[in-house]
Motif scaffolding. Structure first.
Motif, short mmCIF file in Angstrom:
data_model
loop_
_atom_site.label_atom_id
_atom_site.label_comp_id
_atom_site.label_asym_id
_atom_site.label_seq_id
_atom_site.Cartn_x
_atom_site.Cartn_y
_atom_site.Cartn_z
N ALA A 196 6.99 12.12 5.78
CA ALA A 196 7.51 12.29 7.14
C ALA A 196 6.32 12.17 8.09
CB ALA A 196 8.18 13.65 7.27
N GLY A 252 8.08 13.01 2.22
CA GLY A 252 9.36 12.40 2.56
C GLY A 252 9.53 11.02 1.93
N ILE A 282 3.75 13.21 10.24
CA ILE A 282 3.13 14.51 10.50
C ILE A 282 2.86 14.69 11.99
CG2 ILE A 282 1.10 15.95 10.00
CD1 ILE A 282 0.91 14.36 7.29
N LYS A 337 0.82 -1.22 0.00
CA LYS A 337 0.00 0.00 0.00
C LYS A 337 0.85 1.27 0.00
CE LYS A 337 -3.74 2.55 2.05
NZ LYS A 337 -4.81 2.70 3.00
#
Ligand code: CO8
Length: 258
Positions: A66, A109, A68, A60
């Motif tokens: 990054a 990210g 959050i 997936k």
């Protein structure tokens, strides 16, 4: 082998397979993931038995960005003072080859880490994007720079300003990924390519990587000179003698890494 909290590390012959393993957060990248990856990549780089590395995520999500939740409450002094996420430069300092095998979401990210790899192999399910603008921020792990170099200004600017996702076919035609393969075969294909790289002369692999990377840092003339000097330098290795002798003798080379 070392134990890690957020990644799985497996060695198959000369190839290290690193799998991001925070399924509950779609492999969001927090400080622990970074610490684990820094350690795993350093161990790979230092281990002479390992010649290529594959970094992957889940079906997936390669990584949905990054984390959050980790970042949201931080202020400027904390971010700047700790040089938050500056440690990714240790990952990009890896000297030996590594591949990102991307299925599903590679956002923020996640897209940035994939672009740190020497190249990206994408599943047909892959989706790339820099949606940070939707959070009121920007890429912060090199995305604006590496995406612009990979796909050019217009597409990079559109991706960063709208936050839209790019599917695998578009990513391939734009030059972001080396190749797209069916999702079910992604890991097998990535391991096959990695094994082929792992079977090459090790110093030549590092030299090839260094010179392609130099193309993004130098003028053409400097890059061409750098390439030629590295090429000259390889004539001081045993593997150059072996590789050229093996060609003449019509047999595969046997590398020593010397
Ligand atoms: N951070 C933290 N948690 C996340 C993240 C993330 N980036 N992405 C997903 N999750 C969590 C969700 O909160 C959710 O957790 P919970 O079940 O506890 O609510 C779980 O993962 C599953 O996610 P969803 O329910 O949202 O799954 P969907 O299938 O509905 O949606 C999406 C999938 C579209 C990928 C959606 O999760 C999404 O939009 N995620 C955020 C994508 C994003 O904005 N990424 C950019 C983050 S910012 C960034 O990467 C900046 C990098 C630079 C930092 C540099 C610092 C110097």
């Amino acid at each position: 082998m070392a134990e890690y909290e957020t990644i799985l590390v497996e060695r198959r012959d000369a190839v290290t397979l690193v799998t991001l393993n925070r399924p509950q957060a779609l492999n969001a990248l927090n400080s622990q993931v970074l610490a684990d990856l820094i350690a795993a990549f350093a161990a790979y780089d230092a281990d002479d038995s390992q010649r290529c590395l594959v970094l992957t995520g889940s079906e997936k999500a390669f990584a949905a960005g990054a984390d959050i939740k980790e970042m949201s409450g931080q202020g400027f002094a904390e971010m700047y003072g700790s040089n938050f996420f500056g440690g990714w430069e240790k990952v990009t300092a890896t000297r030996k080859p590594w591949i990102a095998a991307v299925a599903g979401y590679a956002l923020g990210g996640g897209c940035e880490v994939a672009m740190m790899a020497d190249f990206i192999l994408a599943a047909d399910s892959a989706k790339f994007g820099q949606p940070e603008i939707k959070l009121g921020v920007t890429p912060g792990m090199g995305g604006s720079q590496r995406l612009a170099r990979a796909v050019g200004k217009s597409k990079a600017m559109e991706m960063c300003l709208t936050g839209r996702m790019m599917d695998a076919a578009e990513a391939e035609s734009a030059g972001l990924v080396a190749r797209v393969v069916p999702a079910a075969g992604l890991i097998d294909e990535a391991m096959k390519v990695a094994a082929a790289i792992a079977a090459m002369a090790p110093l030549a692999a590092i030299a090839n990587k260094e010179m392609v990377n130099a193309a993004f840092e130098t003028t053409l003339a400097q890059g061409v000179t750098f390439e030629r000097r590295l090429f000259h330098g390889l004539f001081g290795t045993e593997d150059q003698k072996e590789g050229m002798a093996a060609f003449v003798e019509k047999r595969p080379g046997k590398w020593t890494g010397k």
